[in-house]
Design an enzyme around this catalytic site. Structure first.
Site, short mmCIF file in Angstrom:
data_model
loop_
_atom_site.label_atom_id
_atom_site.label_comp_id
_atom_site.label_asym_id
_atom_site.label_seq_id
_atom_site.Cartn_x
_atom_site.Cartn_y
_atom_site.Cartn_z
N HIS A 16 -7.27 -6.17 -0.80
CA HIS A 16 -6.16 -5.26 -0.52
C HIS A 16 -5.20 -5.85 0.50
O HIS A 16 -3.98 -5.67 0.39
CB HIS A 16 -6.72 -3.91 -0.04
CG HIS A 16 -5.69 -2.83 0.03
ND1 HIS A 16 -4.96 -2.43 -1.07
CD2 HIS A 16 -5.26 -2.06 1.07
CE1 HIS A 16 -4.14 -1.46 -0.72
NE2 HIS A 16 -4.30 -1.22 0.56
N ASP A 48 -9.21 -6.35 -5.02
CA ASP A 48 -8.77 -5.17 -4.27
C ASP A 48 -9.72 -4.02 -4.58
O ASP A 48 -9.78 -3.53 -5.70
CB ASP A 48 -7.34 -4.81 -4.67
CG ASP A 48 -6.72 -3.76 -3.77
OD1 ASP A 48 -7.46 -2.92 -3.22
OD2 ASP A 48 -5.49 -3.77 -3.61
N SER A 52 0.83 -1.18 0.00
CA SER A 52 0.00 0.00 0.00
C SER A 52 0.88 1.25 0.00
O SER A 52 1.72 1.41 -0.86
CB SER A 52 -0.93 -0.08 1.22
OG SER A 52 -2.03 0.78 1.11
N ASP A 103 -0.38 16.29 -12.36
CA ASP A 103 -1.20 15.26 -12.99
C ASP A 103 -1.26 13.98 -12.15
O ASP A 103 -1.27 12.88 -12.68
CB ASP A 103 -0.67 14.94 -14.39
CG ASP A 103 -1.67 14.14 -15.21
OD1 ASP A 103 -2.88 14.27 -14.96
OD2 ASP A 103 -1.23 13.37 -16.08
#
Length: 295
Positions: A270, A242, A137, A219
């Site tokens: 996840h 996930d 993560s 961006d």
């Protein structure tokens, strides 16, 4: 990137052989110490960082937790079950997380770079000159930055649930879980026990705001510019279920990292390394070991 907080049998003769070979690296008298998970602190870049250590293997691995995560909350099955004869495993709590408080956690524009430097400097302070990274993560993002910024120090890289930029879809997912009072007690209570309700709520909201800042600038870029600089063998793992990291992120990482392999877990969510710890640990050990044999 997503959120860490929402979320031993050697079966084959090959794995048994690895275990036997690895056992020669640890004196018999040291076994009780090696199999235990010990804790310590090191002052790094002005902060007292908490870490955990287990194993005695020659291949050193650093575990990098997710947002608001810690070594123990995010990597219990890895600290307990990864092969201690082959690997020395280090888990750490980034500044402001877990037991690396104080200081309180904050999110300046370069907080991922700060975490990457803290992680690398921690390992150097522990006298590990070269090591592999396992990042989940947010910790996966930190690991990508560390691998791109300090390539001579990184042996191998494994990331899952990570992304190199923030898309509009990501921001919608983060904002949907920003209010922790709407979380289930099962997800919320462990973090409140670790941090207290106020610190947890305030810090998590600040993290979501930091993600919004990435989306509004450059961006959405976090570390895409560093991906081509990562030349160590890399394994990208992704769970097809996930709900926090869309599938386009691991595909994007794989496309931009020249020495990478993508492994998809059909039932993985996840927190796939927790829910399917045995499968994940086997995958990790095989990847680390196979690249060892090729070098």
């Amino acid at each position: 990137m997503a959120l860490s907080c929402v979320s031993a049998t050697m079966g084959s003769s090959t794995r048994l052989l690895r275990s036997v070979l690895g056992a020669s690296h640890c004196h018999r008298a040291a076994v009780p110490f090696c199999t235990a998970v010990t804790s310590g602190r090191v002052k790094v870049n002005g902060v007292s960082l908490h870490y955990q250590r287990t194993g005695w293997g020659d291949h050193v691995v650093l575990l990098l937790p997710g947002a608001l995560g810690s070594s123990q909350t995010d990597f219990g099955p890895q600290l307990k079950y990864m092969n201690k004869e082959l690997f020395t495993v280090i888990g750490w709590d980034p500044r402001g997380y877990g037991f690396s408080i104080p200081p309180a956690r904050d999110y300046p524009t370069d907080f991922y770079e700060r975490d990457a430097k803290d992680a690398v400097d921690l390992m150097q302070a522990l006298n590990f000159k070269k090591f592999s990274l396992l990042g989940w993560s947010d910790g996966g993002i930190t690991a990508l930055i560390a691998a791109g910024s300090y390539p001579s120090l990184i042996h191998k890289l494994i990331v899952w649930g990570a992304n190199a930029y923030v898309a509009e879809e990501d921001l919608e997912l983060y904002n949907a879980v920003k209010d922790i009072t709407k979380w289930s007690p099962k997800m919320r209570e462990p973090m409140e026990k670790l941090y207290g309700e106020e610190y947890f709520a305030k810090t998590f909201a600040a993290w979501v705001e930091a993600m919004g800042n990435f989306r509004r600038k450059s961006d959405g870029n976090i570390c895409r510019h560093l991906l081509p600089l990562i030349d160590c063998p890399t394994l990208i793992v992704h769970g097809l279920k996930d709900a926090l990291v869309p599938l386009f992120h691991p595909h994007s990482l794989h496309k931009q990292m020249k020495n990478s392999r993508l492994h998809l877990m059909p039932e993985g969510k996840h927190n796939l390394h927790l829910k399917y710890a045995e499968e994940f640990n086997r995958l990790v050990e095989d990847f680390l070991w196979s690249t060892e044999l090729s070098q």
